[in-house]
Design an enzyme around this catalytic site. Sequence first.
Site, PDB file in Angstrom:
ATOM      1  N   HIS A 158       0.837  -1.196   0.000  1.00  5.48           N
ATOM      2  CA  HIS A 158       0.000   0.000   0.000  1.00  5.48           C
ATOM      3  C   HIS A 158       0.874   1.249   0.000  1.00  5.48           C
ATOM      4  O   HIS A 158       2.053   1.201   0.371  1.00  5.48           O
ATOM      5  CB  HIS A 158      -0.914   0.012   1.225  1.00  5.48           C
ATOM      6  CG  HIS A 158      -2.004  -1.015   1.178  1.00  5.48           C
ATOM      7  ND1 HIS A 158      -3.133  -0.918   1.953  1.00  5.48           N
ATOM      8  CD2 HIS A 158      -2.147  -2.157   0.453  1.00  5.48           C
ATOM      9  CE1 HIS A 158      -3.925  -1.942   1.714  1.00  5.48           C
ATOM     10  NE2 HIS A 158      -3.342  -2.719   0.807  1.00  5.48           N
ATOM     11  N   GLU A 168       1.016   4.011   1.863  1.00  6.63           N
ATOM     12  CA  GLU A 168       1.617   4.465   3.117  1.00  6.63           C
ATOM     13  C   GLU A 168       2.766   3.568   3.542  1.00  6.63           C
ATOM     14  O   GLU A 168       3.816   4.044   3.976  1.00  6.63           O
ATOM     15  CB  GLU A 168       0.555   4.516   4.234  1.00  6.63           C
ATOM     16  CG  GLU A 168      -0.557   5.502   3.976  1.00  6.63           C
ATOM     17  CD  GLU A 168      -1.748   4.926   3.231  1.00  6.63           C
ATOM     18  OE1 GLU A 168      -2.838   5.516   3.324  1.00  6.63           O
ATOM     19  OE2 GLU A 168      -1.609   3.888   2.545  1.00  6.63           O
ATOM     20  N   CYS A 172      -5.943   2.569   5.711  1.00  3.83           N
ATOM     21  CA  CYS A 172      -6.640   1.323   6.030  1.00  3.83           C
ATOM     22  C   CYS A 172      -6.079   0.788   7.355  1.00  3.83           C
ATOM     23  O   CYS A 172      -5.085   1.311   7.869  1.00  3.83           O
ATOM     24  CB  CYS A 172      -6.434   0.302   4.906  1.00  3.83           C
ATOM     25  SG  CYS A 172      -4.782  -0.445   4.880  1.00  3.83           S
ATOM     26  N   CYS A 219      -2.279  -0.070   7.159  1.00  4.43           N
ATOM     27  CA  CYS A 219      -1.444   1.121   7.069  1.00  4.43           C
ATOM     28  C   CYS A 219      -1.472   1.913   8.371  1.00  4.43           C
ATOM     29  O   CYS A 219      -0.457   2.475   8.779  1.00  4.43           O
ATOM     30  CB  CYS A 219      -1.884   1.983   5.897  1.00  4.43           C
ATOM     31  SG  CYS A 219      -1.532   1.201   4.299  1.00  4.43           S
TER      32      CYS A 219
END
Length: 158
Positions: free
Chosen positions: A55, A57, A85, A88
């Site tokens: 992801h 981040e 999310c 993250c």
Amino acid sequence: MTEDQKNFMREAIKLSVEKMEAGFGGPFGAVVVRNGEIIARGYNNVLATNDPTAHAEVDAIRKACQALGTFQLTDCELYTSCEPCPMCLGAIYWARPRKVYYANSKDDAAAVGFDDQFIYNEIEKDAPDRSIPMEQMMREEAQDAFKRWAGKENKQVY
């Protein structure tokens, strides 16, 4: 909000669009800023790497930590194109940035197919009751590693 802050967020948003359109993954981008300078750029590259943890981040945090030679970003800020999310969010708390700025909300993400509410719901359940059952085993053998860590005199706590 300063013009610099707006520009940092614009960079995160730009990454989300560019990398999504290039086929790397979903529409998510992030930048890590230290002392008014972008030190790392991250983007979702789940599809390009076949890595469900890739992801934006997490990517930005990994790159920033490598660039700075540290595992904590206490003097940094994270700008991300979407509210993080659960995965993250965990990575962010471990990295300990000073502040996080986000553009789209988790509800905005859910509206276009990135709904993480089921994960928040799963976290609240007891391990055996989760949709992916989890069963503890061999705790006694695993305890040795924790006992060694607890007694280690030269450990670096993080």
